[in-house]
Design a protein around this motif. Structure first.
Motif, short mmCIF file in Angstrom:
data_model
loop_
_atom_site.label_atom_id
_atom_site.label_comp_id
_atom_site.label_asym_id
_atom_site.label_seq_id
_atom_site.Cartn_x
_atom_site.Cartn_y
_atom_site.Cartn_z
N GLY A 1 0.80 -1.05 0.01
CA GLY A 1 -0.14 -0.08 -0.14
C GLY A 1 1.04 1.12 -0.18
N TYR B 1 -6.92 5.25 3.10
CA TYR B 1 -5.86 4.29 2.54
C TYR B 1 -6.57 3.45 1.39
CZ TYR B 1 -3.82 5.30 7.00
OH TYR B 1 -3.04 6.09 8.25
N LYS C 1 -6.43 0.17 -0.36
CA LYS C 1 -5.82 -1.43 -0.12
C LYS C 1 -4.99 -1.87 -1.23
CE LYS C 1 -9.65 -2.63 2.67
NZ LYS C 1 -10.88 -3.94 2.87
N PRO C 2 -3.87 -2.53 -1.24
CA PRO C 2 -3.07 -3.22 -2.25
C PRO C 2 -3.80 -4.04 -2.99
CG PRO C 2 -2.24 -3.70 -0.28
CD PRO C 2 -3.14 -2.69 0.08
#
Length: 580
Positions: A95, A238, A240-241
């Protein structure tokens, strides 16, 4: 219930507790000061260390000019290659937040070791007088370890910070999406504030006080950058990867060729896609089907063998979103390629503009101005133009175009390409005027000509203006048009134009020198530039820039902006193009 859903973002972002991001408590301009502060301090550290690096190689490590130049070029090139690694880790596993955090710490370690190597007895080179030093192999090795730790650190920060800042604005919210354009303007503004301090204050400290302080101050700036970044953790959104994007791209290619004999269905709705509202790729929105590059659609055709297998084999069957990811990247490549010539023009500020300045009068009264310091006017131009563009030009142009950002991203980039032509033309005019003085007064063997170096200011400031259009437009374009789960990787891809621009500049110099120095002629780029024809080189770049602009027009006209499908929304949303 609808009102409760509206308080959360719809682009897949979460808060620091891994819960859906609350619009009122996270992101937007509340979070951006910490990110912009981080970028400003990091760029101050980077330029503060790199601006005079070739002089440290030459004077402190006692390297030959060619060796020093090669080492500086190799390190600089590494700084623009490492972002590919950082971007891959950010999009695939870590991330953007943790990639920036981890690589920032590596960066601080490198800067700290760099400062120690230039200040601690036994690690710093032994100097007999100012700028006449000797370094042992061990001292040189320590310095290079520190230097490449910094290169590794910057590789994780460069491709992620701009994308991470843009992540703070919800693409699905029209109001927040409008703010994103301003973010990229102020992001580039922050870069140049840091660069301005570095090219003035830090350079002075290194030359007049010492290299220990000269590297120490940037190290402290980088430490402040880390503190600034971590301070905003509770406010950030954030993304997410989504797993390895390279694996997904390979899966589409392999599945397409495996099914090269399969006939595509007439209805796009028959192509395979997950039934859920969210994409199968974690942290990514679904992408609407497009009609370009139809061959790769074969990867999303569900055959009888796929039905009989029960479970889905991604190397045989891919979703429409996965196919569109590959298409998006392929469509970006022609636009990416047109940025290389612009970067070649940009590269002249640290190359041919400096050579031109060495044959001009660099005195301001009794004070001698370093030839390379004229680049500060490029930085000043950017700092002046960003607020003018953001606060005055956008509202003015919007009245005529009706577009919310005044210009589309591609129109903005194209404007910068046109402006850059005038920088090369003006540089050629200055050189013609300088050579005119040489001919009239027979200054062929003079080390400098009585023509003030301040005549170069317009060419620097024109490039600064072009940057505000092209480089910022490029930042925004590659973020917007990249698939959600590949934004860091595409940002890294856009950064490679800078490295390639440097390589193209070197290639042009080599070709021009080889052709124009035949039969004993001094050539366009001569050892004694009073006998050369540097203006022809500038005009060559102007012609190449014009040709590049026409190629850009053809590519841009055919480009179709990405259509993302927001969570809980079945209507595709065009990003970056004609939405008003």
């Amino acid at each position: 219930m609808a009102e409760e859903e509206d308080i959360y973002t719809k682009d897949g972002t979460v808060d620091y507790r891994n819960k859906p991001a609350n619009k009122k408590k996270t992101g937007t301009w509340k979070a951006c000061p910490y990110i912009l502060g981080n970028e400003c301090c990091e760029r101050l550290a980077y330029y503060g260390m790199s601006t005079n690096l070739v002089l440290y190689f030459k004077n402190q490590l006692n390297q030959q000019t060619t060796t020093a130049s090669t080492n500086q070029s190799n390190w600089s090139g590494t700084c623009y290659v490492m972002p590919l690694l950082g971007a891959f880790l950010a999009d695939s596993y870590l991330g953007r937040y943790w990639t920036i955090a981890i690589f920032s710490i590596i960066y601080v370690c490198g800067m700290t070791l760099l400062t120690i190597s230039a200040s601690v007895q036994g690690l710093r080179p032994t100097c007999y007088e100012k700028d006449k030093c000797h370094a042992t192999e061990g001292q040189t090795a320590v310095f290079f370890v520190a230097l490449y730790l910094v290169a590794l650190g910057t590789g994780g920060i460069k491709p992620c910070v701009s994308s991470y800042g843009a992540d703070q604005f919800d693409d699905a919210d029209p109001i927040e999406r409008n703010y994103k354009n301003s973010f990229f303007n102020w992001f580039y503004f922050s870069i140049n504030v840091g660069a301005l301090v570095a090219s003035s204050l830090i350079v002075w400290i290194q030359q007049d006080i010492g290299w220990g302080w000269g590297f120490g101050v940037p190290a402290v700036a980088m430490a402040i950058a880390v503190v600034s970044f971590f301070s905003g953790s509770r406010l950030y959104r954030y993304q997410k990867p989504g797993g390895s994007p390279l694996t997904r791209i390979c899966q589409v290619v392999v599945a397409s060729f495996r099914k090269y004999r399969v006939t595509l269905p007439a209805e796009k709705s028959l192509l395979y896609e997950t039934a859920e509202a969210e994409s199968a790729i974690k942290g990514s929105r679904k992408l609407a089907h497009t009609n370009e590059l139809r061959f790769f659609d074969k990867a999303a055709v569900k055959t009888e063998s796929d039905e009989n297998r029960g479970s889905i084999n991604n190397w045989r069957l891919c979703t429409v979103t996965q196919v569109e990811e590959l298409k998006s990247v392929i469509k970006l490549l022609p636009i990416w390629a047109t940025g290389i010539i612009f970067s070649t023009v940009y590269n002249q500020m640290s190359n041919m503009f400096v050579i031109q300045a060495t044959y001009m009068d660099t005195h301001l009264g009794k004070f001698k101005i370093p030839e390379a310091s004229l680049s500060v006017f490029d930085t000043i131009a950017v700092i002046l133009w960003v607020p003018v563009y953001d606060r005055l030009l956008i509202p003015f142009v919007r009245k005529f175009t009706g577009h919310k950002n005044g210009l589309t991203q591609l129109q903005r980039m194209g404007t910068g390409l046109v402006v850059s032509v005038f920088a090369m033309v003006f540089a050629a005019i200055v050189e013609v005027a300088r050579l005119g003085i040489v001919r009239r007064h027979n200054y062929y063997n003079a080390t400098s000509v009585p023509m003030s170096v301040f005549w170069q200011i317009p060419q620097y400031m024109i490039i600064g203006c072009a940057e505000v259009f092209t480089f910022i437009g490029q930042l925004e374009f590659f973020y917007d048009q990249a698939p959600d789960s590949m934004r860091s990787l595409c940002a890294a891809l856009s950064l490679t134009t800078t490295a390639l621009g440097s390589y193209v500049s070197s290639l042009l110099v080599t070709i021009v020198t080889d052709i124009t120095r035949r039969n004993g002629k001094p050539g366009w780029i001569a050892n004694n530039q009073n006998r050369g024809k540097l203006h022809y080189f500038f005009l060559l770049l102007a012609v190449l820039s014009v040709l590049n602009f026409f190629v850009f027009l053809v590519v841009a006209k055919r480009y179709k902006y990405k259509k993302a499908i927001n969570k809980d929304d079945s209507v595709p949303m065009v990003t970056g193009g004609d939405d008003k």
